[in-house]
Design an enzyme around this catalytic site. Structure first.
Site, PDB file in Angstrom:
ATOM      1  N   HIS A   1      46.995  -1.942   3.407  1.00 51.27           N
ATOM      2  CA  HIS A   1      48.143  -2.365   4.064  1.00 51.27           C
ATOM      3  C   HIS A   1      48.187  -3.656   4.884  1.00 51.27           C
ATOM      4  CE1 HIS A   1      50.105   1.624   3.486  1.00 51.27           C
ATOM      5  NE2 HIS A   1      48.898   2.117   3.832  1.00 51.27           N
TER       6      HIS A   1
ATOM      7  N   ASN B   1      77.244  18.829  25.878  1.00 53.95           N
ATOM      8  CA  ASN B   1      75.866  18.166  25.391  1.00 53.95           C
ATOM      9  C   ASN B   1      76.076  18.053  23.966  1.00 53.95           C
ATOM     10  OD1 ASN B   1      74.924  17.781  28.052  1.00 53.95           O
ATOM     11  ND2 ASN B   1      74.079  19.993  28.190  1.00 53.95           N
TER      12      ASN B   1
ATOM     13  N   ALA C   1      78.396  22.582  22.353  1.00 60.77           N
ATOM     14  CA  ALA C   1      78.256  21.678  21.283  1.00 60.77           C
ATOM     15  C   ALA C   1      77.610  22.207  19.733  1.00 60.77           C
ATOM     16  CB  ALA C   1      76.976  20.908  21.770  1.00 60.77           C
TER      17      ALA C   1
ATOM     18  N   HIS D   1      68.900  11.715  29.841  1.00 55.75           N
ATOM     19  CA  HIS D   1      69.065  12.275  31.319  1.00 55.75           C
ATOM     20  C   HIS D   1      68.239  13.690  31.316  1.00 55.75           C
ATOM     21  CE1 HIS D   1      70.540  15.373  34.140  1.00 55.75           C
ATOM     22  NE2 HIS D   1      70.606  14.357  35.032  1.00 55.75           N
ATOM     23  N   ASN D   2      68.622  14.453  30.358  1.00 54.36           N
ATOM     24  CA  ASN D   2      67.961  15.858  30.057  1.00 54.36           C
ATOM     25  C   ASN D   2      66.537  15.729  29.552  1.00 54.36           C
ATOM     26  OD1 ASN D   2      70.690  16.649  30.677  1.00 54.36           O
ATOM     27  ND2 ASN D   2      70.652  18.084  29.042  1.00 54.36           N
TER      28      ASN D   2
ATOM     29  N   VAL E   1      82.206  28.556  32.405  1.00 55.98           N
ATOM     30  CA  VAL E   1      81.845  27.785  33.985  1.00 55.98           C
ATOM     31  C   VAL E   1      82.096  26.244  34.241  1.00 55.98           C
ATOM     32  CG1 VAL E   1      79.620  27.597  35.386  1.00 55.98           C
ATOM     33  CG2 VAL E   1      79.958  29.664  34.055  1.00 55.98           C
ATOM     34  N   MET E   2      81.627  25.572  33.316  1.00 61.38           N
ATOM     35  CA  MET E   2      81.814  23.991  33.387  1.00 61.38           C
ATOM     36  C   MET E   2      83.431  23.649  33.365  1.00 61.38           C
ATOM     37  SD  MET E   2      79.038  22.680  33.859  1.00 61.38           S
ATOM     38  CE  MET E   2      79.131  20.977  33.712  1.00 61.38           C
TER      39      MET E   2
ATOM     40  N   ARG F   1      57.395  23.708  26.464  1.00 65.10           N
ATOM     41  CA  ARG F   1      58.361  24.965  26.431  1.00 65.10           C
ATOM     42  C   ARG F   1      58.315  26.008  25.150  1.00 65.10           C
ATOM     43  NH1 ARG F   1      64.214  23.777  28.914  1.00 65.10           N
ATOM     44  NH2 ARG F   1      63.592  22.537  30.730  1.00 65.10           N
TER      45      ARG F   1
ATOM     46  N   GLY G   1      88.628  24.993  27.124  1.00 62.17           N
ATOM     47  CA  GLY G   1      87.180  25.504  27.264  1.00 62.17           C
ATOM     48  C   GLY G   1      87.234  26.036  28.499  1.00 62.17           C
TER      49      GLY G   1
ATOM     50  N   SER H   1      76.757  15.946  34.214  1.00 59.60           N
ATOM     51  CA  SER H   1      75.406  16.565  34.745  1.00 59.60           C
ATOM     52  C   SER H   1      75.879  16.953  36.237  1.00 59.60           C
ATOM     53  CB  SER H   1      74.365  15.703  34.763  1.00 59.60           C
ATOM     54  OG  SER H   1      73.129  16.305  35.564  1.00 59.60           O
TER      55      SER H   1
HETATM   56  C1  6PG Z   1      72.895  19.046  33.501  1.00 59.25           C
HETATM   57  C2  6PG Z   1      71.957  19.892  32.823  1.00 59.25           C
HETATM   58  C3  6PG Z   1      72.699  20.982  31.736  1.00 59.25           C
HETATM   59  C4  6PG Z   1      72.027  21.981  31.540  1.00 59.25           C
HETATM   60  C5  6PG Z   1      71.186  21.753  30.311  1.00 59.25           C
HETATM   61  C6  6PG Z   1      69.934  23.037  30.218  1.00 59.25           C
HETATM   62  O1  6PG Z   1      72.659  17.843  33.540  1.00 59.25           O
HETATM   63  O2  6PG Z   1      73.826  19.620  34.259  1.00 59.25           O
HETATM   64  O3  6PG Z   1      70.976  19.444  31.950  1.00 59.25           O
HETATM   65  O4  6PG Z   1      73.278  19.998  30.968  1.00 59.25           O
HETATM   66  O5  6PG Z   1      71.490  22.989  32.548  1.00 59.25           O
HETATM   67  O6  6PG Z   1      71.395  21.737  29.153  1.00 59.25           O
HETATM   68  O7  6PG Z   1      69.248  22.601  29.087  1.00 59.25           O
HETATM   69  P1  6PG Z   1      68.007  23.414  28.526  1.00 59.25           P
HETATM   70  O8  6PG Z   1      68.891  25.215  28.417  1.00 59.25           O
HETATM   71  O9  6PG Z   1      67.784  23.107  27.418  1.00 59.25           O
HETATM   72  O10 6PG Z   1      67.134  23.619  29.492  1.00 59.25           O
END
Ligand code: 6PG
Length: 470
Positions: A451, A103, A77, A186-187, A12-13, A288, A9, A129
């Site tokens: 209860h 992710n 994912a 983290h996210n 970009v990443m 959101r 894959g 990340s």
């Molecule tokens: C990171 C980011 C990365 C991505 C998010 C965006 O840690 O590098 O979190 O994983 O930018 O998945 O998530 P959303 O599209 O849900 O905002």
């Protein structure tokens, strides 16, 4: 020469991580559905210390890898990961290692690891990340899975990770799904911090009437203190950006509908699953979703009118409160994320070292910030009931609390929605209220469902005939 690892894959990443490995002397073989992507990797890596090669297909990739083979998947994912594993597994040999760097949901990772074990293969879920630049120059890496895999891949991951305080921002955080769970939270923290920052800029502009240049100046000042963070840097850039054609602030032209790919929602769901409150993370996800209802919002505004009322108080003082509110809310967001990780770690026996997380999040990742330094100190000092109440954090939180309270009050009185701030305030107030409202909930539950309830004045479980008035 056999390759040290295969990257599957090359979006970009994948491409940037492959180049990062190549720069650190690793011989990388790349594979992508699109053969042009693998060729691009080979071309771009020509300047790296060890140029990468393009694999023609899965069999070709597996054939060039040194044993035990290491494969790093950077694919979307979900179902694509299962499909890729089904195609790769028959080509691999016992002892080979497959790392999922996407992710992925941690429960999928647990399931996949069990499936791969059936083939004698190691499967590691790796949280990554840092986005494109992090992948290329040094991400923060949260490893999950069995120790044998990390004996082989740990040193490689430490080499390409960001560094903070002279140490790599990589850790093997725990077994099976722990790495992906930590990345998910983290996210979740990322969502909450982003929402708090967005609300702050919005309130400074729409409630207090500051122009974007002044909001940026305030952000720059706050970022010289405890709010020094990557997400503040990003937001300052956003406040400074102008549309090249009209010269107008670019933020004014961006549609106010936030997208999401799922990790925030998974974080909120995990908080509920493990019974650990994370209202600011959940509120950031709801916010959101609310933002996405743009047509409904526009219709409602036309029908009901805008709730906003003009502010006629002291603007400078109110702006300072917004800065404090952002700081206090951010502490609440981190505290919630760490608490959910701790709750899951206890429930699943993962034994995650929270101080280590606070350390590896200090470089490379999206939520890196100066606040993580005293947080790491607080978590290293020993177990803490809640990070927001830790001795290293209280002196930072205390002076900012009043600002959070004033910010929420200002928003409420002037009709400017600040949901993440409001939830953070309720969370912090609730955490240190010795006697809450839940006695009434228990009475209601016992009334309609028998209860039972516990009493303060004696042990045991009790039931009452609530309709029999004294
Ligand atoms: C990171 C980011 C990365 C991505 C998010 C965006 O840690 O590098 O979190 O994983 O930018 O998945 O998530 P959303 O599209 O849900 O905002």
């Amino acid at each position: 020469m056999a390759a040290d690892l295969g990257v599957v894959g090359l979006g970009v990443m994948g491409r940037n991580l492959a180049l990062n490995f190549a720069d650190h002397g690793y011989h990388v073989a790349g594979l992508d559905r699109d053969p042009a992507a693998a060729r691009t990797l080979a071309e771009r890596s020509a300047a790296c210390s060890t140029p990468a090669i393009a694999a023609p297909d899965r069999a070709g990739l597996v054939a060039v890898l040194a044993r035990p083979r290491v494969l790093l998947l950077l694919i979307p994912a979900g179902a694509a990961v299962d499909e890729e594993l089904a195609l790769l597994a028959p080509l691999l040999e016992p002892g080979d290692i497959v790392v999922d760097g996407g992710n992925s949901h941690y429960q999928d990772t647990i399931r996949r690891a069990a499936g791969m074990r059936g083939h004698g293969l190691h499967f590691a879920g790796l949280g990554i990340s840092g986005g494109e630049r992090g992948a290329r120059n040094g991400p923060s890496l949260m490893g999950g899975g069995g120790a044998p895999a990390y004996a082989r891949i740990g040193p490689m991951l430490a080499d390409i990770a960001a560094r903070a305080g002279g140490r790599p921002c990589f850790a093997h955080v725990g077994p099976d799904g722990a790495g992906h769970f930590v990345k998910t939270l983290h996210n979740g923290i990322e969502y909450a911090l982003m929402q708090l920052i967005a609300e702050t800029a919005h309130a400074a502009h729409h409630l207090l009437g500051y122009a974007q240049g002044s909001v940026r100046a305030a952000f720059e000042e706050w970022a010289r203190g405890w709010m020094d963070s990557f997400l503040m840097e990003v937001s300052i850039d956003a406040l400074a950006a102008r549309d090249p054609e009209s010269g107008r602030p670019l933020l004014e032209l961006i549609v106010d509908k936030a997208s999401q790919k799922g990790t925030g929602q998974w974080s909120a769901a995990a908080a509920l699953e493990y019974g650990c409150p994370a209202p600011t993370i959940a509120e950031a996800v709801h916010a959101r979703c609310l933002s996405a209802l743009r047509p409904d919002r526009l219709r409602a505004e036309a029908a009901l009118g805008h709730p906003r009322r003009a502010y006629d108080g002291a603007r400078e003082e109110a702006l300072a409160f917004l800065g404090q509110g952002l700081l206090a809310g951010s502490i609440a967001a981190y505290a919630q994320g760490f608490a959910v990780i701790h709750a899951a770690s206890e429930a699943r026996g993962w034994n995650i070292d929270l101080a280590l997380l606070a350390r590896i999040w200090q470089g490379g990742c999206i939520i890196r910030s100066r606040l993580l330094e005293p947080m790491a100190e607080a978590l290293t000092a020993g177990p803490t009931d809640n990070l927001a109440l830790a001795p290293a954090i209280v002196p930072i939180l205390r002076p900012a609390e009043e600002g959070l309270r004033r910010t929420v009050a200002l928003g409420a009185l002037h009709g400017v929605p600040l949901p993440a701030h409001a939830s953070a305030l309720a969370y912090l107030d609730g955490l240190r209220t010795g006697r809450l409202w839940a006695n009434m909930i228990e009475a209601q539950r016992d009334h309609f469902g028998a209860h039972g309830f516990a009493r303060l004045d004696r042990p045991g479980k009790f039931h009452h005939d609530w309709t029999a008035r004294p």
